[in-house]
Design an enzyme around this catalytic site. Structure first.
Site, PDB file in Angstrom:
ATOM      1  N   ASP A 221       0.851  -1.182   0.000  1.00  0.00           N
ATOM      2  CA  ASP A 221       0.000   0.000   0.000  1.00  0.00           C
ATOM      3  C   ASP A 221       0.894   1.241   0.000  1.00  0.00           C
ATOM      4  O   ASP A 221       2.081   1.182   0.371  1.00  0.00           O
ATOM      5  CB  ASP A 221      -0.899  -0.032   1.237  1.00  0.00           C
ATOM      6  CG  ASP A 221      -1.873   1.126   1.265  1.00  0.00           C
ATOM      7  OD1 ASP A 221      -2.370   1.518   0.202  1.00  0.00           O
ATOM      8  OD2 ASP A 221      -2.130   1.652   2.371  1.00  0.00           O
TER       9      ASP A 221
ATOM     10  N   ASP B 214      -0.452   5.066   0.780  1.00  0.00           N
ATOM     11  CA  ASP B 214      -0.808   6.035   1.818  1.00  0.00           C
ATOM     12  C   ASP B 214      -0.751   5.385   3.198  1.00  0.00           C
ATOM     13  O   ASP B 214      -1.419   4.382   3.461  1.00  0.00           O
ATOM     14  CB  ASP B 214      -2.215   6.583   1.568  1.00  0.00           C
ATOM     15  CG  ASP B 214      -2.292   7.428   0.308  1.00  0.00           C
ATOM     16  OD1 ASP B 214      -1.544   8.415   0.219  1.00  0.00           O
ATOM     17  OD2 ASP B 214      -3.080   7.090  -0.593  1.00  0.00           O
TER      18      ASP B 214
ATOM     19  N   ASP C  25      -1.496  -0.532   6.030  1.00  0.00           N
ATOM     20  CA  ASP C  25      -1.705   0.128   7.321  1.00  0.00           C
ATOM     21  C   ASP C  25      -3.149   0.085   7.779  1.00  0.00           C
ATOM     22  O   ASP C  25      -3.455   0.463   8.912  1.00  0.00           O
ATOM     23  CB  ASP C  25      -1.269   1.592   7.237  1.00  0.00           C
ATOM     24  CG  ASP C  25      -2.207   2.418   6.362  1.00  0.00           C
ATOM     25  OD1 ASP C  25      -2.436   2.015   5.200  1.00  0.00           O
ATOM     26  OD2 ASP C  25      -2.723   3.452   6.828  1.00  0.00           O
TER      27      ASP C  25
END
Length: 266
Positions: A13, A15, A213
């Site tokens: 990922d 961001d 995250d």
């Protein structure tokens, strides 16, 4: 044996993992360079459709990580494909999103519909969009009331930013779904569409882990795709003002680390 040597491929990922807003997560560029130098297959996967793959590649090269656009799969790419399937040949699309997403949708052969003529749309495409307002919500409702399909890049309620989270696609989509009574088909994580496309980019990788995250999209989606999962605490699920608590969440990763730098140091 270093932890990354347990895998020959990673979906990563962006961001909250590689950067927060315009700021790199400390140590993340160096960690990615280490993974690539070790011969790991890496594909970056993001629910953020605001940039084209070439722009993401350029940003990472500016951080010292040399990868090409083919290493990026965005929810913008997958939602454009879903929109084309829903609308049919020469269909019309009402897009609530930034110009790169509009270009991706048009690139699938769809006709972009003006907000002044929403009933000409065969599909409504929703993503995170800072220009979202009452009139765009009204246009989406009118299109959906007239029979248009509804697709969206994600359900992510927030996005990690320096100083705290910002409203994400899910916040906008909630308004569209509530006022129309329609439920969107989701193109991004945790649904299968983005994972299938990303894995097709690294067909020779035998053991792949999803690094993210956000428990509700990255980790849940990774598990659903049959992957092992690694949670980093540098974004949504962490002490950086994140909104998801790993201690109480039902979704559990296979491994939890502070950030990418901590992962490659294991």
């Amino acid at each position: 044996m270093p932890a990354i040597d347990s895998y020959d491929g990673f979906l990563v990922d962006l961001d909250g993992v590689v950067w927060r807003g315009r700021e790199a997560v400390p140590g993340s560029p160096e960690a990615l360079a280490t993974m690539l130098a070790a011969g790991k297959e890496v594909v970056f996967v993001t629910n953020n459709p605001t940039k084209r793959p070439a722009e993401y590649a350029e940003r990472l090269r500016g951080m010292g990580v040399d990868v090409g656009p083919e290493h990026f799969v965005t929810a913008g790419i997958t939602v454009a494909r879903l929109a084309a399937e829903a609308a049919g040949p020469d269909g019309g699309a009402l897009v609530l999103g930034f110009e790169p997403l509009r270009e991706m949708v048009a690139g699938e052969g769809l006709r972009l519909v003006d907000f002044e003529a929403p009933t000409e749309a065969d599909v409504v495409v929703v993503s995170g969009w800072r220009e979202f307002d009452y009139m765009s919500l009204l246009a989406a409702k009118r299109a959906l009331d007239a029979g248009a399909a509804l697709v969206a890049t994600s359900h992510d309620a927030t996005m990690p930013m320096p100083g705290g989270e910002w409203p994400g696609t899910g916040a906008i989509l909630a308004a569209v779904e509530v006022c129309s009574g329609k439920k969107a088909e989701i193109a991004g994580k945790p649904e299968r569409h983005l994972f299938e496309l990303a894995l097709s980019r690294i067909p020779d990788a035998k053991r792949v882990a999803m690094i993210g995250d956000r428990l509700s999209s990255d980790i849940a989606g990774g598990h659903a795709a049959g992957l092992e999962t690694i949670l980093v605490l540098s974004g949504t699920s962490g002490s950086n003002g994140g909104s998801e608590d790993p201690a109480t969440a039902a979704v559990k990763p296979d491994l939890t680390v502070a950030d990418l730098a901590a992962l490659v140091a294991l």
